[in-house]
Scaffold this motif. Structure first.
Motif, PDB file in Angstrom:
ATOM      1  N   ASP A 171       5.600  11.305   9.556  1.00 60.01           N
ATOM      2  CA  ASP A 171       4.181  11.541   9.248  1.00 60.01           C
ATOM      3  C   ASP A 171       3.277  10.777  10.219  1.00 60.01           C
ATOM      4  O   ASP A 171       3.754  10.046  11.103  1.00 60.01           O
ATOM      5  CB  ASP A 171       3.873  11.239   7.776  1.00 60.01           C
ATOM      6  N   LEU A 172       1.970  10.946  10.040  1.00 58.39           N
ATOM      7  CA  LEU A 172       0.986  10.359  10.951  1.00 58.39           C
ATOM      8  C   LEU A 172       1.078   8.838  11.008  1.00 58.39           C
ATOM      9  O   LEU A 172       0.777   8.212  12.027  1.00 58.39           O
ATOM     10  CB  LEU A 172      -0.414  10.770  10.441  1.00 58.39           C
ATOM     11  N   ALA A 173       1.508   8.211   9.899  1.00 56.31           N
ATOM     12  CA  ALA A 173       1.603   6.750   9.859  1.00 56.31           C
ATOM     13  C   ALA A 173       2.925   6.263  10.462  1.00 56.31           C
ATOM     14  O   ALA A 173       3.188   5.066  10.488  1.00 56.31           O
ATOM     15  CB  ALA A 173       1.477   6.272   8.408  1.00 56.31           C
ATOM     16  N   GLY A 174       3.771   7.201  10.930  1.00 58.03           N
ATOM     17  CA  GLY A 174       5.049   6.801  11.538  1.00 58.03           C
ATOM     18  C   GLY A 174       6.177   6.685  10.533  1.00 58.03           C
ATOM     19  O   GLY A 174       7.303   6.346  10.895  1.00 58.03           O
ATOM     20  N   ASP A 175       5.911   6.972   9.262  1.00 61.58           N
ATOM     21  CA  ASP A 175       6.949   6.867   8.219  1.00 61.58           C
ATOM     22  C   ASP A 175       7.675   8.198   8.072  1.00 61.58           C
ATOM     23  O   ASP A 175       7.140   9.253   8.397  1.00 61.58           O
ATOM     24  CB  ASP A 175       6.317   6.526   6.864  1.00 61.58           C
ATOM     25  N   GLN A 176       8.902   8.117   7.557  1.00 64.48           N
ATOM     26  CA  GLN A 176       9.627   9.340   7.219  1.00 64.48           C
ATOM     27  C   GLN A 176       9.836   9.347   5.724  1.00 64.48           C
ATOM     28  O   GLN A 176      10.654   8.600   5.204  1.00 64.48           O
ATOM     29  CB  GLN A 176      10.981   9.371   7.935  1.00 64.48           C
ATOM     30  N   HIS A 177       9.052  10.149   5.024  1.00 69.02           N
ATOM     31  CA  HIS A 177       9.289  10.260   3.577  1.00 69.02           C
ATOM     32  C   HIS A 177       9.476  11.692   3.145  1.00 69.02           C
ATOM     33  O   HIS A 177      10.113  11.949   2.151  1.00 69.02           O
ATOM     34  CB  HIS A 177       8.192   9.564   2.756  1.00 69.02           C
ATOM     35  N   PHE A 178       8.940  12.649   3.914  1.00 69.18           N
ATOM     36  CA  PHE A 178       9.276  14.014   3.507  1.00 69.18           C
ATOM     37  C   PHE A 178      10.113  14.720   4.572  1.00 69.18           C
ATOM     38  O   PHE A 178      10.233  14.249   5.696  1.00 69.18           O
ATOM     39  CB  PHE A 178       8.095  14.836   3.035  1.00 69.18           C
ATOM     40  N   ALA A 199       0.832  -1.215   0.000  1.00 64.28           N
ATOM     41  CA  ALA A 199       0.000   0.000   0.000  1.00 64.28           C
ATOM     42  C   ALA A 199       0.862   1.258   0.000  1.00 64.28           C
ATOM     43  O   ALA A 199       0.393   2.341  -0.351  1.00 64.28           O
ATOM     44  CB  ALA A 199      -0.934   0.002   1.208  1.00 64.28           C
ATOM     45  N   ARG A 200       2.143   1.143   0.386  1.00 66.08           N
ATOM     46  CA  ARG A 200       3.033   2.324   0.400  1.00 66.08           C
ATOM     47  C   ARG A 200       3.540   2.663  -1.001  1.00 66.08           C
ATOM     48  O   ARG A 200       3.907   3.794  -1.265  1.00 66.08           O
ATOM     49  CB  ARG A 200       4.195   2.104   1.367  1.00 66.08           C
ATOM     50  N   ALA A 229      -5.568   0.575   7.642  1.00 62.81           N
ATOM     51  CA  ALA A 229      -5.164   1.556   8.662  1.00 62.81           C
ATOM     52  C   ALA A 229      -4.142   2.528   8.060  1.00 62.81           C
ATOM     53  O   ALA A 229      -4.239   3.749   8.244  1.00 62.81           O
ATOM     54  CB  ALA A 229      -4.572   0.848   9.878  1.00 62.81           C
ATOM     55  N   TYR A 230      -3.177   1.997   7.301  1.00 64.04           N
ATOM     56  CA  TYR A 230      -2.160   2.869   6.694  1.00 64.04           C
ATOM     57  C   TYR A 230      -2.814   3.862   5.731  1.00 64.04           C
ATOM     58  O   TYR A 230      -2.589   5.073   5.805  1.00 64.04           O
ATOM     59  CB  TYR A 230      -1.096   2.030   5.967  1.00 64.04           C
ATOM     60  N   VAL A 231      -3.642   3.342   4.829  1.00 64.31           N
ATOM     61  CA  VAL A 231      -4.252   4.207   3.802  1.00 64.31           C
ATOM     62  C   VAL A 231      -5.173   5.251   4.461  1.00 64.31           C
ATOM     63  O   VAL A 231      -5.221   6.409   4.040  1.00 64.31           O
ATOM     64  CB  VAL A 231      -4.985   3.344   2.748  1.00 64.31           C
ATOM     65  N   THR A 232      -5.874   4.844   5.529  1.00 69.57           N
ATOM     66  CA  THR A 232      -6.749   5.782   6.239  1.00 69.57           C
ATOM     67  C   THR A 232      -5.922   6.941   6.808  1.00 69.57           C
ATOM     68  O   THR A 232      -6.325   8.103   6.758  1.00 69.57           O
ATOM     69  CB  THR A 232      -7.514   5.055   7.369  1.00 69.57           C
TER      70      THR A 232
END
Ligand SMILES: Cc1cc2nc3c(=O)[nH]c(=O)nc-3n(C[C@H](O)[C@H](O)[C@H](O)COP(=O)(O)OP(=O)(O)OC[C@H]3O[C@@H](n4cnc5c(N)ncnc54)[C@H](O)[C@@H]3O)c2cc1C
Length: 384
Positions: A208-215, A38-39, A354-357
């Protein structure tokens, strides 16, 4: 007025690429869980990108002399669609392939093309886009990051924000002010190719809100740039960026961000066999919307292939595509919440949901907010 979008088919030679890509994905992406898939275009896998490069699938539209394949917009549509549908981790090369490569091919000097394009085509140079700044997001004309002319090149100072993958990229193409004051709005902006290893550059990831670091936030403190960091013409940054944004908005990624959740959910319904009416109606509606949006996206690809610049149509498709992508987690989440159709849904589907939400609200921000796009559509209709 906006011209009606004609229903068009994908040419057979480009359609043929689909089977090759599917066969490659079957072996290169074995059993990746749905919440990872989904990422997709936020997923970063440099090895995967280099494997695509070895197949000639990066820089698909770039000139052969620089390592590209000189294929058209339809081939790129088919490839993008297959990668996103499978949830392939395309984030490493996505911006270089979609935007930076075509921008360099259009505006770069012979030396810039020879330096960057072959590396982009091999998956060895990853790029990020430095447009947004604090206090200048949608309003790019008020960009304050400034490059001053020096004896040997340019000295750069300022800050960018929301720069996707800056912490993992080799280069940024940044929009900065080179002359005049911000009062002159669109004048005096230029684009630079910035090597992110240069002294004076600090890159700070944002979680970000999902706990990922992409920006990231990116700071420039008196960074010395060589003369050949300027791309295109000094003072033409605004026109160049506008052309670049047309590449960004016309792709199928504006339809497929939630597709893994939709696919997993339909698989679940199929396995259950007996499907209750609300789920059947929702599935039918979502698929009808998907089919319509896809036809619009293919029609826009035809315009790009014909050398046109369908800016208003791309804005329209991005706005409607974003609504569709954002509706998927809401509709499916509600149905699963009221699920009386047997055993609990698979944990993998719930994790992907949950991730996409979490990330769906950003779909209508990135690449131009909903309000900005609607302003462009109004202008295209002659209403502004
Ligand atoms: C996931 C993600 C990835 C991103 N990646 C990048 C990247 O790689 N590089 C990059 O440069 N930027 C990136 N961005 C930034 C993105 O492009 C900006 O967030 C966007 O341009 C909006 O800017 P802003 O957040 O400063 O909001 P603002 O521009 O301050 O807007 C706030 C609100 O006001 C509305 N608004 C603003 N102006 C008008 C107007 N004239 N008329 C009507 N309404 C208006 C907006 O639509 C919005 O709802 C990314 C953003 C996200 C969410």
């Amino acid at each position: 007025m906006i011209e009606p979008l004609a229903l068009v088919g994908i040419p057979a030679e480009d359609q043929a690429l689909r089977d090759e890509v599917r066969a490659f994905l079957q072996t290169s992406l074995p059993a990746v869980p749905a919440d990872v898939r989904a990422r997709s275009w936020m997923g970063f896998d440099a090895d995967f990108s280099r494997a695509l490069g070895r197949h000639g699938w990066l820089g698909l539209t770039l000139p052969r002399e620089y390592g590209g394949s000189e294929r058209g917009a339809f081939a790129r549509f088919v490839l993008s669609e297959e990668l996103l549908n499978a949830g392939a981790p395309v984030g490493a090369h996505w911006i270089a392939d979609r935007q930076s490569g075509p921008l360099i091919a259009t505006y770069g000097t012979a030396a810039q093309k020879a330096l960057y394009l072959p590396k982009i085509c091999r998956g060895e140079a990853f790029f990020c886009i430095g447009m947004s700044e604090p206090n200048a997001g949608s309003d790019l004309a008020s960009v304050r990051t400034r490059a001053e002319k020096t004896a040997h090149g340019w000295r750069l100072s300022g800050q960018k924000i929301w720069t996707t993958q800056a912490h993992r990229s080799h280069y940024m193409i940044a929009l900065v002010r080179t002359s005049a004051s911000t009062a002159e709005r669109h004048a005096g902006l230029s684009q630079f190719i910035i090597d992110l290893k240069l002294p004076g550059i600090t890159v700070r990831p944002i979680t970000d809100l999902a706990g990922d670091q992409h920006f990231c936030e990116v700071f420039f403190d008196n960074v010395e740039l060589a003369d050949d960091a300027l791309i295109g013409t000094e003072g033409s940054g605004w026109q160049q960026v506008t052309a670049e944004l047309a590449f960004e908005r016309s792709g199928p990624e504006r339809i497929y961000s939630s597709i893994v959740v939709l696919n997993e959910w339909i698989d679940l319904l199929r396995r259950r066999g007996q499907v209750r009416e609300p789920a059947r109606i929702a599935a039918g509606r979502l698929l009808a919307q998907l089919a319509t949006l896809r036809a619009m996206s293919v029609a826009i690809t035809a315009k790009l292939a014909a050398g046109q610049s369908p800016v208003t149509e791309a804005a329209l498709t991005k706005d409607l595509g974003t609504e569709f992508e954002q509706a998927i987690p809401i509709v499916i989440g509600d149905l699963l919440d009221n699920d009386a159709d047997g055993a609990a849904p698979p944990a993998e589907l719930l994790r992907a949901l949950a991730y996409v939400t979490h990330v769906a609200p950003s779909y209508s921000l990135r690449g131009g907010t909903r309000e900005i796009l609607r302003g462009m559509i109004a202008r295209g209709l002659g209403l502004r």
